[in-house]
Motif scaffolding. Structure first.
Motif, PDB file in Angstrom:
ATOM      1  N   LYS A  49      90.137 -24.129 -53.968  1.00  0.00           N
ATOM      2  CA  LYS A  49      90.107 -22.828 -53.289  1.00  0.00           C
ATOM      3  C   LYS A  49      91.512 -22.370 -52.904  1.00  0.00           C
ATOM      4  CE  LYS A  49      88.242 -20.489 -49.194  1.00  0.00           C
ATOM      5  NZ  LYS A  49      87.449 -20.647 -47.958  1.00  0.00           N
ATOM      6  N   ALA A  50      92.351 -23.301 -52.474  1.00  0.00           N
ATOM      7  CA  ALA A  50      93.708 -22.945 -52.061  1.00  0.00           C
ATOM      8  C   ALA A  50      94.478 -22.286 -53.199  1.00  0.00           C
ATOM      9  CB  ALA A  50      94.448 -24.189 -51.570  1.00  0.00           C
ATOM     10  N   LEU A  51      94.254 -22.720 -54.427  1.00  0.00           N
ATOM     11  CA  LEU A  51      94.934 -22.101 -55.570  1.00  0.00           C
ATOM     12  C   LEU A  51      94.217 -20.842 -56.026  1.00  0.00           C
ATOM     13  CD1 LEU A  51      96.229 -24.973 -57.893  1.00  0.00           C
ATOM     14  CD2 LEU A  51      97.485 -23.547 -56.312  1.00  0.00           C
ATOM     15  N   PHE A  52      92.881 -20.857 -56.022  1.00  0.00           N
ATOM     16  CA  PHE A  52      92.129 -19.681 -56.472  1.00  0.00           C
ATOM     17  C   PHE A  52      92.405 -18.458 -55.584  1.00  0.00           C
ATOM     18  CE2 PHE A  52      88.398 -21.293 -59.254  1.00  0.00           C
ATOM     19  CZ  PHE A  52      89.272 -22.058 -60.010  1.00  0.00           C
ATOM     20  N   THR A  53      92.716 -18.698 -54.313  1.00  0.00           N
ATOM     21  CA  THR A  53      92.963 -17.586 -53.391  1.00  0.00           C
ATOM     22  C   THR A  53      94.445 -17.323 -53.154  1.00  0.00           C
ATOM     23  OG1 THR A  53      92.765 -19.099 -51.497  1.00  0.00           O
ATOM     24  CG2 THR A  53      90.761 -17.930 -52.202  1.00  0.00           C
ATOM     25  N   ALA A  54      95.324 -18.089 -53.805  1.00  0.00           N
ATOM     26  CA  ALA A  54      96.766 -17.895 -53.640  1.00  0.00           C
ATOM     27  C   ALA A  54      97.185 -16.532 -54.187  1.00  0.00           C
ATOM     28  CB  ALA A  54      97.524 -19.008 -54.353  1.00  0.00           C
ATOM     29  N   ASP A  55      98.217 -15.968 -53.603  1.00  0.00           N
ATOM     30  CA  ASP A  55      98.677 -14.639 -54.017  1.00  0.00           C
ATOM     31  C   ASP A  55      99.032 -14.607 -55.502  1.00  0.00           C
ATOM     32  OD1 ASP A  55      98.305 -13.477 -51.568  1.00  0.00           O
ATOM     33  OD2 ASP A  55     100.397 -13.683 -50.917  1.00  0.00           O
ATOM     34  N   PHE A  56      99.683 -15.669 -56.006  1.00  0.00           N
ATOM     35  CA  PHE A  56     100.123 -15.634 -57.399  1.00  0.00           C
ATOM     36  C   PHE A  56      98.959 -15.676 -58.383  1.00  0.00           C
ATOM     37  CE2 PHE A  56      99.824 -20.250 -56.966  1.00  0.00           C
ATOM     38  CZ  PHE A  56      99.421 -20.667 -58.236  1.00  0.00           C
ATOM     39  N   ALA A  57      97.785 -16.174 -57.959  1.00  0.00           N
ATOM     40  CA  ALA A  57      96.634 -16.275 -58.861  1.00  0.00           C
ATOM     41  C   ALA A  57      96.128 -14.898 -59.280  1.00  0.00           C
ATOM     42  CB  ALA A  57      95.517 -17.077 -58.204  1.00  0.00           C
ATOM     43  N   LYS A  58      96.265 -13.903 -58.414  1.00  0.00           N
ATOM     44  CA  LYS A  58      95.753 -12.571 -58.752  1.00  0.00           C
ATOM     45  C   LYS A  58      96.591 -11.899 -59.834  1.00  0.00           C
ATOM     46  CE  LYS A  58      98.121 -10.359 -54.821  1.00  0.00           C
ATOM     47  NZ  LYS A  58      97.887  -9.743 -53.489  1.00  0.00           N
ATOM     48  N   GLN A  59      97.752 -12.483 -60.139  1.00  0.00           N
ATOM     49  CA  GLN A  59      98.551 -11.996 -61.264  1.00  0.00           C
ATOM     50  C   GLN A  59      97.816 -12.202 -62.580  1.00  0.00           C
ATOM     51  OE1 GLN A  59     102.406 -13.892 -61.448  1.00  0.00           O
ATOM     52  NE2 GLN A  59     102.756 -13.278 -63.571  1.00  0.00           N
TER      53      GLN A  59
ATOM     54  N   LEU B 229      96.582 -22.939 -63.048  1.00  0.00           N
ATOM     55  CA  LEU B 229      97.252 -22.515 -61.817  1.00  0.00           C
ATOM     56  C   LEU B 229      98.128 -23.630 -61.254  1.00  0.00           C
ATOM     57  CD1 LEU B 229      94.371 -20.509 -60.091  1.00  0.00           C
ATOM     58  CD2 LEU B 229      96.413 -19.575 -61.208  1.00  0.00           C
ATOM     59  N   THR B 230      97.670 -24.874 -61.363  1.00  0.00           N
ATOM     60  CA  THR B 230      98.489 -26.004 -60.919  1.00  0.00           C
ATOM     61  C   THR B 230      99.768 -26.075 -61.734  1.00  0.00           C
ATOM     62  OG1 THR B 230      96.519 -27.258 -60.258  1.00  0.00           O
ATOM     63  CG2 THR B 230      98.548 -28.515 -60.623  1.00  0.00           C
ATOM     64  N   TRP B 231      99.624 -25.983 -63.057  1.00  0.00           N
ATOM     65  CA  TRP B 231     100.796 -26.034 -63.953  1.00  0.00           C
ATOM     66  C   TRP B 231     101.749 -24.886 -63.659  1.00  0.00           C
ATOM     67  CZ3 TRP B 231     102.222 -22.270 -67.504  1.00  0.00           C
ATOM     68  CH2 TRP B 231     103.280 -22.619 -68.357  1.00  0.00           C
ATOM     69  N   TYR B 232     101.218 -23.690 -63.520  1.00  0.00           N
ATOM     70  CA  TYR B 232     102.081 -22.532 -63.278  1.00  0.00           C
ATOM     71  C   TYR B 232     102.828 -22.671 -61.956  1.00  0.00           C
ATOM     72  CZ  TYR B 232     103.690 -17.726 -62.971  1.00  0.00           C
ATOM     73  OH  TYR B 232     104.488 -16.609 -62.878  1.00  0.00           O
ATOM     74  N   LYS B 233     102.151 -23.156 -60.953  1.00  0.00           N
ATOM     75  CA  LYS B 233     102.787 -23.345 -59.650  1.00  0.00           C
ATOM     76  C   LYS B 233     103.948 -24.336 -59.750  1.00  0.00           C
ATOM     77  CE  LYS B 233     101.645 -24.253 -54.764  1.00  0.00           C
ATOM     78  NZ  LYS B 233     102.562 -25.342 -54.458  1.00  0.00           N
ATOM     79  N   VAL B 234     103.746 -25.410 -60.496  1.00  0.00           N
ATOM     80  CA  VAL B 234     104.792 -26.421 -60.656  1.00  0.00           C
ATOM     81  C   VAL B 234     106.020 -25.824 -61.334  1.00  0.00           C
ATOM     82  CG1 VAL B 234     105.409 -28.523 -61.928  1.00  0.00           C
ATOM     83  CG2 VAL B 234     103.270 -28.431 -60.620  1.00  0.00           C
ATOM     84  N   TYR B 235     105.804 -25.089 -62.446  1.00  0.00           N
ATOM     85  CA  TYR B 235     106.936 -24.655 -63.271  1.00  0.00           C
ATOM     86  C   TYR B 235     107.514 -23.292 -62.887  1.00  0.00           C
ATOM     87  CZ  TYR B 235     106.950 -28.498 -66.584  1.00  0.00           C
ATOM     88  OH  TYR B 235     107.088 -29.741 -67.170  1.00  0.00           O
TER      89      TYR B 235
ATOM     90  N   ILE C   2     106.565 -21.399 -59.667  1.00  0.00           N
ATOM     91  CA  ILE C   2     106.585 -21.097 -58.233  1.00  0.00           C
ATOM     92  C   ILE C   2     107.465 -22.105 -57.491  1.00  0.00           C
ATOM     93  CG2 ILE C   2     105.225 -20.756 -56.142  1.00  0.00           C
ATOM     94  CD1 ILE C   2     104.668 -18.655 -58.259  1.00  0.00           C
ATOM     95  N   ASP C   3     107.064 -23.381 -57.558  1.00  0.00           N
ATOM     96  CA  ASP C   3     107.822 -24.418 -56.844  1.00  0.00           C
ATOM     97  C   ASP C   3     109.153 -24.716 -57.523  1.00  0.00           C
ATOM     98  OD1 ASP C   3     105.646 -24.526 -55.181  1.00  0.00           O
ATOM     99  OD2 ASP C   3     104.788 -26.315 -56.118  1.00  0.00           O
ATOM    100  N   GLU C   4     109.132 -24.773 -58.871  1.00  0.00           N
ATOM    101  CA  GLU C   4     110.333 -25.019 -59.681  1.00  0.00           C
ATOM    102  C   GLU C   4     111.062 -26.297 -59.266  1.00  0.00           C
ATOM    103  OE1 GLU C   4     112.065 -21.148 -61.509  1.00  0.00           O
ATOM    104  OE2 GLU C   4     112.050 -20.870 -59.334  1.00  0.00           O
ATOM    105  N   GLU C   5     110.273 -27.322 -58.979  1.00  0.00           N
ATOM    106  CA  GLU C   5     110.853 -28.622 -58.674  1.00  0.00           C
ATOM    107  C   GLU C   5     109.896 -29.702 -59.147  1.00  0.00           C
ATOM    108  OE1 GLU C   5     111.371 -28.578 -54.465  1.00  0.00           O
ATOM    109  OE2 GLU C   5     109.264 -28.983 -54.049  1.00  0.00           O
ATOM    110  N   ILE C   6     110.426 -30.881 -59.339  1.00  0.00           N
ATOM    111  CA  ILE C   6     109.594 -31.982 -59.814  1.00  0.00           C
ATOM    112  C   ILE C   6     108.648 -32.404 -58.696  1.00  0.00           C
ATOM    113  CG2 ILE C   6     109.591 -34.339 -60.717  1.00  0.00           C
ATOM    114  CD1 ILE C   6     112.448 -33.809 -61.733  1.00  0.00           C
ATOM    115  N   PRO C   7     107.340 -32.424 -58.943  1.00  0.00           N
ATOM    116  CA  PRO C   7     106.407 -32.862 -57.905  1.00  0.00           C
ATOM    117  C   PRO C   7     106.704 -34.285 -57.451  1.00  0.00           C
ATOM    118  CG  PRO C   7     105.236 -31.839 -59.730  1.00  0.00           C
ATOM    119  CD  PRO C   7     106.643 -32.030 -60.173  1.00  0.00           C
ATOM    120  N   LYS C   8     106.477 -34.523 -56.184  1.00  0.00           N
ATOM    121  CA  LYS C   8     106.755 -35.833 -55.618  1.00  0.00           C
ATOM    122  C   LYS C   8     105.793 -36.870 -56.169  1.00  0.00           C
ATOM    123  CE  LYS C   8     107.203 -38.278 -51.199  1.00  0.00           C
ATOM    124  NZ  LYS C   8     107.045 -38.166 -49.722  1.00  0.00           N
ATOM    125  N   ALA C   9     106.334 -38.008 -56.597  1.00  0.00           N
ATOM    126  CA  ALA C   9     105.513 -39.126 -57.082  1.00  0.00           C
ATOM    127  C   ALA C   9     105.289 -40.101 -55.933  1.00  0.00           C
ATOM    128  CB  ALA C   9     106.199 -39.829 -58.250  1.00  0.00           C
TER     129      ALA C   9
END
Length: 631
Positions: free
Chosen positions: A566-576, A608-614, A616-623
């Protein structure tokens, strides 16, 4: 196993740029690194040491240092090729398979690719000619990407390695999203989810000189020629060939383990290899636990097995990192357990053998036309297959338009032309349905037919519809989904994954087997299963294929999984991209038990997860450190 990256231009600062690019793929080769630069090229290499641990560092030069190579993969017949090259006068400075490719290219040019057996992506820079030569293995086991931007030609094992280059323009390929929603992976022929970034096709090589890129095919599957062996003779040939391939894929200066699920493919490999370590993963799901089932086999075979259980919380935490490593979104649920399985194995070994490829080479998928448990329906369908093609197609099309009944899908797909229904082994959204969820600017994209027809056009000389589907899978499903996730998610944990059932020598055999011995009224990949029976308990070889069962349906009904999505489905960038009201209805209907649409939800969530990583966040996710519950 390693990672390669490089670029060609006449600009300055090559040393600093190539090092930044190499750093992005350090996970592919944590043991060492190397680079070569001159006024027109930069080559970078990260090494995971497997063969010639002391002397195999790259780049490697020929005798007069007129050529230099970087290489990712393994050449399983490098020793006899090395002897031939020494006899021809070549002088070797290492015992690594890399140097065989370099001298082999000197000796034979592109004909080298007709001689090698292995998985590979390599580049050779001819310093005198200022020319780049590169090639990808027959099946696309190893990834290979390239782009030309702002006067620079870039290439490498992973797209993320291009990101630090100042000439790289990061842009979403809007045409990729709609077909992805149907296929579950990036299915376009060539271009990726990154605009103007392309895959080098499997079985192809390229040359780049003076700003001109030329790509040529050196190998393709050929299902047109069949041998008239008996069923027992085919079983014998399969077993001999598989045993030889597993032995060839064992060559290493480090220990080789195995992935083990409850299916016949990895079980066959493990039972022949008999490694000191095998690895299995399962979920804390009450209905089915893959790890427990695999453990039963290792007890029967008296083999050591490390098995662990993961849960939904672990999976959601790791999911951004999984999509980061994949480079492109892939909603195949098996990406999740594969990531954890590779991580688990990497704690004990550097190399594993796995069972990928058998379903494509030996017709193991139910979607090739095996959709019923009714023996009567299966026998009837087998009889219909013997009818003349025109009559059979006509009957098949009639089945396709009938109201549903038990066995209809089996009869339809056993008799209709494959071109009319087959797109692979995942169909998440229909095309029109996908468009209804997308904003208008993402509705313009290649159609399913436009993506599939180039592959089917190459099957005109193939008689069997099953063989046609196998051919299509060799060029679509296998390199763009199965092999991509196998490479990227094993290398995420610096683990080399080898696929002995997907080998050029195995393929030479498999493509000659008449389809009636593969898919028939008895089973999928029938003769392959019977070859496996020689090493396995009979009930094991005949087990139904389950893939990696992943309980996403349950996760999305639970509050934690629901809130994550839900957090991604309702995120502002998802409506793009999406109609947010419609995608939230999907999620809510599933959560409330009104519909079971977990694959559709997971496919949107993955993108949406992939798009956010590359983007929006533009950083390597924490392992995060992973603590396993072992069995």
């Amino acid at each position: 196993m390693c990672g390669i990256v490089g670029f060609v231009n006449s600009k300055d600062q090559k040393q600093e740029i190539i090092e930044d690019m190499m750093d992005r793929i350090v996970h592919r080769g944590p043991n060492s690194s190397g680079k070569y630069t001159d006024k027109n090229v930069a080559l970078g290499f990260r090494r995971l040491s497997i063969i010639d641990l002391e002397g195999g560092s790259q780049p490697i030069y020929n005798e007069d240092r007129s050529k230099v190579i970087i290489f990712n993969g393994e050449i399983y017949n490098f020793q006899p090729l090395r002897e031939q090259l020494i006899a021809a006068g070549h002088i070797f400075s290492t015992h690594a398979d890399t140097e065989v490719l370099l001298h082999g290219y000197e000796e034979w040019g592109a004909e080298l690719l007709q001689k090698v057996r292995g998985m590979f992506a390599f580049a050779i820079w001819d310093i005198e000619k200022q020319e780049l030569f590169g090639a990808r293995d027959h099946f696309g086991i190893k990834p290979y990407y390239y782009t030309q931007m702002n006067g620079t030609f870039m290439f490498g094992s992973e797209i993320k390695s291009f990101l630090p280059h100042p000439d790289f323009d990061k842009e979403l390929n809007t045409a990729a999203l709609k077909p992805y929603m149907t296929f579950q992976y990036s299915p376009l022929n060539g271009e990726t989810f990154f605009k103007n970034v392309f895959r080098l096709p499997e079985g192809h090589y390229f040359t780049y000189k003076d700003g001109k890129l030329t790509i040529k095919e050196y190998w393709d599957a050929d299902f047109t020629k069949k041998d008239a062996y008996s069923k027992d003779e085919w079983i014998e040939e399969i077993d001999k060939t598989v045993e030889a391939s597993i032995a060839a894929h064992r060559i290493a200066d480090v220990e080789v383990g195995a992935f083990l699920s409850s299916g016949v493919d990895s079980s066959y490999v493990t039972s022949v290899l008999r490694p000191d370590h095998s690895f299995s993963i399962g979920f804390d799901d009450k209905t089915y636990n893959e790890a427990i089932e695999a453990r039963k086999l290792t007890k029967m075979l008296d083999l050591n097995n490390t098995a662990a259980v993961i849960d939904g919380d672990m999976s959601f935490k790791a999911f951004p990192l999984i999509q980061y490593h994949l480079d492109e979104p892939d909603s195949n649920p098996s990406c999740v357990p594969l990531y954890f399985l590779a991580n688990l194995a990497s704690q004990s070994v550097r190399v594993v053998q796995s069972g990928e490829g058998a379903d494509e080479l030996f017709a193991g998928y139910q979607t090739y036309g095996f959709h019923t448990n009714s023996k009567m329906v299966r026998v009837f369908a087998q009889g219909l297959k013997k009818l003349p093609k025109g009559m059979r197609y006509s009957i098949g099309r009639k089945f396709g338009h009938m109201k549903n009944f038990h066995g209809r899908i089996h009869l339809y797909e056993a008799t209709a032309p494959a071109r009319e229904f087959f797109i692979g082994h995942a169909k998440v959204f229909d095309e029109q349905e996908a468009a209804s969820y997308l904003k208008p600017e993402f509705q313009t994209a290649p159609s399913v037919k436009e993506i599939m027809n180039p592959h089917f056009d190459q099957t005109e000389g193939i008689e069997s519809e099953v063989n046609k589907m196998q051919y299509v899978d060799v060029h679509q499903w296998m390199p763009k989904d199965i092999l991509l996730k196998a490479d990227k998610l094993s290398m995420a944990s610096s683990l080399e994954l080898r696929v002995p059932l997907l080998d050029i020598e195995v393929m030479k055999l498999a493509q000659r087997i008449p389809a009636k011995y593969l898919m028939n009224q008895n089973n999928t990949k029938d003769v392959f299963r019977q070859a496996a029976n020689r090493h396995l308990p009979e009930e094991w070889a005949n087990r139904e294929k389950l893939g990696f069962p992943v309980p996403i349906k349950a996760w999305l009904k639970e509050d934690h999984g629901y809130e994550e999505v839900k957090a991604l489905f309702t995120a502002d960038f998802a409506k793009q991209f999406f109609d947010q009201e419609k995608i939230m209805k999907l999620l809510n209907d599933h959560h409330e038990g009104k519909a079971e649409v977990q694959r559709k939800i997971w496919t949107i969530f993955t993108f949406l997860t992939w798009y956010k990583v590359y983007f929006i966040d533009e950083e390597i996710p924490k392992a995060e450190a992973i603590t396993y519950e072992t069995l």
